[in-house]
Design an enzyme around this catalytic site. Structure first.
Site, PDB file in Angstrom:
ATOM      1  CG  ASN A 289      -6.401  -0.545   1.886  1.00 51.77           C
ATOM      2  OD1 ASN A 289      -5.830  -0.152   0.870  1.00 51.77           O
ATOM      3  ND2 ASN A 289      -5.745  -0.973   2.950  1.00 51.77           N
TER       4      ASN A 289
ATOM      5  CB  CYS B 211      -0.956   0.005   1.183  1.00 51.70           C
ATOM      6  SG  CYS B 211      -2.103  -1.377   1.163  1.00 51.70           S
TER       7      CYS B 211
ATOM      8  CG  HIS C 225      -2.941   3.666   2.495  1.00 47.72           C
ATOM      9  ND1 HIS C 225      -3.540   3.343   1.302  1.00 47.72           N
ATOM     10  CD2 HIS C 225      -2.936   2.514   3.239  1.00 47.72           C
ATOM     11  CE1 HIS C 225      -3.876   2.073   1.309  1.00 47.72           C
ATOM     12  NE2 HIS C 225      -3.531   1.552   2.471  1.00 47.72           N
TER      13      HIS C 225
END
Ligand code: COA
Length: 330
Positions: A278, A114, A248
């Protein structure tokens, strides 16, 4: 004068299929109320059977090229941040290069989970700063729906699919002011997907994402706070100088806890995890695009982009935004 990397184009792609929390209630022992209160997520997008990391990336990249007024043939380099490439090899970036017709561009993938998009931005920045590469496509693209165990409520509710892209070009002003990258491999077991060459995968037929949620939660807040302070200080700025923090998008509670610890006013913190979950390497560029669309980024603004994820890894960058979003480039 040293060359900087400036963002001149941006684009995003989200698959059409929306998967709501209510639908998930039918598959696993969960509830819309639990998912919303623990993560802030209401729904996420799921790629169609014929969509892959490369096809989503191409859609986002075409938009970014259009905003930058660039022909794909002008690209010098394509960096694709992904942990869900179409194939182990060739690189997803090579597939993107071919689909775009970017015949002059070198292409490679970057795996920092990520944190991948910020790692890729920093890499593009270094290529441009060193000279020889002037126009770089950086794309974050992930299709986690293919690596989730849809029977595991502790992970399947958290993620979604998507892609986001930016064009970085050499400039003598604006652009990237500082970046921070980090890794702590001692936390590798807290968040991982077994690889093709992992003997436990062969023994257990288990190729799904595995995560220690509470430990990753603590790591995420601690890291986002530290990386934000460090990258802003490295840019010789203060937190007050930053106009928008784009974190994020993993969990709104993580973002809010980090923002609270840093005493950031809520209007300076971008959140869209409620609609997409996500999306891993795609989450920051998708958020950047939406912040532009919502008029939350103006010429001259300072942005802090901060990611964290498997590795464990983290990356942060301060950008001086000198494109005019209304003119779709200058
Ligand atoms: N629905 C309902 N209950 C669930 C659930 C779900 N989808 N997932 C887990 N639970 C249960 C657990 O089994 C646990 O039950 P128990 O108390 O009976 O054992 C309970 O909810 C609380 O679990 P816990 O893990 O302590 O909750 P939490 O407040 O830490 O939230 C996460 C869980 C996963 C949302 C949170 O830890 C998190 O976001 N971690 C970071 C994950 C992340 O961002 N990963 C990607 C990084 S890039």
């Amino acid at each position: 004068m040293a060359l900087r990397a400036r963002i001149t184009g941006w684009g995003k792609y989200l698959p059409q299929r929306i998967l709501t929390n209510r639908e998930l209630e039918k598959w696993v022992d969960t509830s819309d109320a639990w998912i919303r209160s623990r993560t802030g997520i209401r729904e996420r997008r799921i790629a169609a059977d014929d969509e892959t990391a490369s096809t989503m990336a191409v859609e986002a990249s075409r938009q970014a090229l259009e905003v930058a007024h660039l022909n794909p043939k002008e690209l010098d380099l394509i960096i694709a941040a992904t942990v869900t490439p179409d194939k182990v090899f060739p690189a997803c970036a090579s597939l993107i290069q071919h689909q775009l017709g970017a015949s002059k561009a070198a292409a490679f993938d970057l795996n920092a989970a990520c944190s991948g998009f910020v790692y890729a931005l920093a890499t593009a920045n270094q290529f441009i700063g060193a000279g020889g590469f002037e126009k770089v496509l950086v794309v974050g693209t992930d299709v986690y729906s293919r690596i989730l165990d849809w029977r595991d409520r502790s992970t399947c509710v958290l993620f979604g699919d998507g892609a986001g892209a930016v064009i970085m070009e050499a400039s003598t002003q604006g652009g990237s002011l500082s970046f921070v990258l980090g890794s702590d491999g001692s936390g590798a077991d807290l968040l991982y997907v077994p690889g093709l060459c992992d003997s436990t995968l062969v023994a257990n037929d288990h190729h799904y994402l595995t995560m220690n949620g509470p430990e990753v939660f603590k790591f995420a807040i601690h890291t986002m706070v530290g990386a934000t302070k460090q990258v802003v200080e490295t840019a010789h700025l203060t937190l007050d100088d930053i106009d928008l923090f784009i974190y994020h998008q993993a969990n709104s509670r993580i973002i809010q806890a980090a923002a609270k610890s840093l005493s950031l006013p809520p209007h300076k913190v971008f959140i869209n995890v409620d609609r997409y979950g996500n999306t891993s390497a795609a989450s920051i560029p998708i958020a950047l695009c939406e912040a532009i669309e919502e008029g939350r980024i103006q010429k001259g603004d300072h942005l802090a982009l901060v990611g964290f994820g498997g590795g464990l890894s983290w990356g942060a960058m301060v950008v001086e935004w000198d494109s005019d979003p209304l003119e779709k480039n200058v």
